[in-house]
Write an enzyme that holds these catalytic residues in place. Structure first.
Site, PDB file in Angstrom:
ATOM      1  CE  LYS A 117      -7.130  -9.183  -3.205  1.00 39.80           C
ATOM      2  NZ  LYS A 117      -7.542 -10.404  -2.474  1.00 39.80           N
ATOM      3  CB  THR A 118     -12.605  -5.278  -3.745  1.00 42.03           C
ATOM      4  OG1 THR A 118     -11.813  -6.180  -4.513  1.00 42.03           O
ATOM      5  CG2 THR A 118     -13.389  -4.376  -4.689  1.00 42.03           C
ATOM      6  CD  GLU A 161      -8.787  -5.383  -5.089  1.00 43.20           C
ATOM      7  OE1 GLU A 161      -8.971  -6.615  -5.164  1.00 43.20           O
ATOM      8  OE2 GLU A 161      -9.673  -4.545  -5.383  1.00 43.20           O
TER       9      GLU A 161
END
Length: 466
Positions: A117-118, A161
């Site tokens: 996700k980052t 995020e």
């Protein structure tokens, strides 16, 4: 934006998620104070921007002029500063609630997933920036292109995020919800896989009727949950049935190339300065969001091509005497396996992996799977567990992983309890042509930095002799 609020105090301000929100609020003009246990590059950056930070949790840190106290998920209600705020009738809110307030007046794009996700949030931000949409960004890592984990934009878009830990992402209000993957993790918050999957479903289905869910059809859990997504859906992945997919994938020299397909039509070729199938999938989610926003392909292509990565995500630390040294944040068996596979796909070098387990609970649950994933390495060094927020569990150490790796047949596996002893060990065992990678969510990156320093020192000494 936040009513009459003028000053906010962050307990645990050095956390990557907390620091990003603090930086945004400083840029909005708010007064920020905070506390943490250790000084870091992150806290020093905030201090330079005007934040008042104390490196000790103390009641006196919560001054009378504080309007709101923000706490990270790692901070409990027994913390002295939280107790002081409650005694003074100062509102105490979680980081996710503050993030939700920042999203309230904007079009929220939230990216969730157990892994990736980052990087995906960063890629999405890069594409929107390339398209001159000037997004606000709140990311769980420092993006090299922005030299920050937070960017204050001037448009209606905010890219965030979305962290599933402590069910934080359920506080957010996305218009577009992207999901990279769903896999067992954070067992202290989700005792069963069903609870974890239900939380992701709740997150995804929270988008409004005009919103979008973008989900990776390659992921087994997501594929199983597809019938339970209630809003408009865009699938992405390598699967032939994906709406947005990659074809003709090629890997070389830690880079990736593929043809971007949308609704069975080729849009063009994408080049990434990152290796591995997982990064191709990450970029497909970013592309799916961009296509929903009707961003032209040229901006998608250029944004992804210019993306240089996130610090601590497959970050090159040095190249000395033909020895490549990298660091990566991988702290879950799947992340470890995919990272090592990506290296093997792009290199014939001998692979030396240095792994530091993160959390006692995670190690207890996954030590066998960690060992299996690390079998890809040619040489393996296991450090002891980085505890982070947890207390020790009797009998649970990093040696559990090294013992299983040895039992599985790994020929060169070492357990080194003291992190400070690893660089010297690497100096003795490495040779020209090696690839060394440190992995973990703790402080193992310090080993790669120290090792590079020792290599450079040795190189200089040898040059003087000549």
């Amino acid at each position: 934006m936040l009513g009459k609020t003028k000053k906010l105090h962050f307990v645990g301000i050095g956390g990557i998620g907390m620091s990003g929100i603090a930086e945004l609020l400083i840029n909005y003009g708010y007064m920020i104070s905070g506390s943490d246990l250790l000084k870091s590059q992150v806290t020093e950056r905030l201090e330079k921007m005007g934040a008042e930070i104390t490196y000790l949790h103390n009641a006196s840190n919560v001054q009378d002029d504080v309007d709101v106290v923000v706490k990270s998920s790692a901070v409990t209600n027994s913390n002295i500063e939280i107790k002081t705020a409650v005694k003074k009738n100062i509102p105490v809110i979680r980081r996710a609630e503050m993030l939700s307030e920042l999203m309230r007046m904007k079009m929220g794009i939230c990216i969730a997933g157990t892994h990736g996700k980052t990087t995906t949030t960063s890629m999405t931000g890069m594409i929107l920036t390339e398209a001159e949409l000037l997004p606000t960004l709140v990311i769980g890592g420092v993006v090299k292109n922005f030299d920050s984990n937070a960017v204050l934009g001037k448009s209606k878009y905010i890219v965030v995020e979305a962290d599933e830990y402590d069910r934080s992402f359920l506080s957010l209000t996305p218009i577009i919800a992207g999901i990279c993957n769903i896999e067992e993790e954070h067992v202290d918050c989700y005792p069963t896989v069903e609870e974890l999957e239900n939380a992701f479903l709740q997150f995804a289905n929270s988008v409004p009727f005009f919103g979008l869910i973008a989900a990776c059809i390659d992921d087994p859990a997501i594929k199983r949950l597809l019938p339970r997504f209630e809003k408009r859906l865009c699938t992405f992945g390598l699967d032939k049935n994906a709406t947005v997919r990659a074809e003709n994938i090629k890997y070389s020299n830690f880079e990736s190339e593929y043809d971007l397909m949308y609704a069975n039509k080729k849009l063009g070729t994408i080049n990434l300065a990152l290796p591995g199938e997982y990064n191709v999938q990450n970029s497909l989610l970013a592309a799916s969001i961009a296509l929903e926003l009707e961003i032209p392909f040229i901006d998608i292509r250029n944004g992804l091509q210019k993306f240089t990565g996130v610090y601590r995500r497959f970050e090159r630390k040095g190249f000395v005497n033909d020895i490549l040294v990298y660091d990566d944040y991988a702290h879950h068996p799947t992340e470890v396996r995919k990272t090592l596979q990506g290296i093997k796909e792009g290199s014939v070098r001998r692979l030396i992996a240095v792994f530091q387990p993160h959390l006692f609970t995670r190690t207890k649950m996954f030590y066998k799977k960690f060992a299996e994933a690390l079998m890809i390495s040619d040489v393996l060094i296991i450090n002891d567990i980085y505890p982070a927020r947890e207390e020790p569990i009797e009998g649970v150490t990093g040696k559990l992983i090294s013992d299983v790796a040895h039992e599985l047949g790994h020929k060169k596996v070492y357990f080194i309890k003291g992190k400070e002893d690893i660089p010297a060990k690497l100096m003795k065992m490495t040779k020209s042509g090696d690839f060394v990678i440190t992995m973990g969510a703790g402080n193992i990156f310090e080993v790669s930095e120290k090792f590079v320093h020792l290599l450079e020192k040795q190189n200089k000494a040898q040059s003087k002799k000549k």
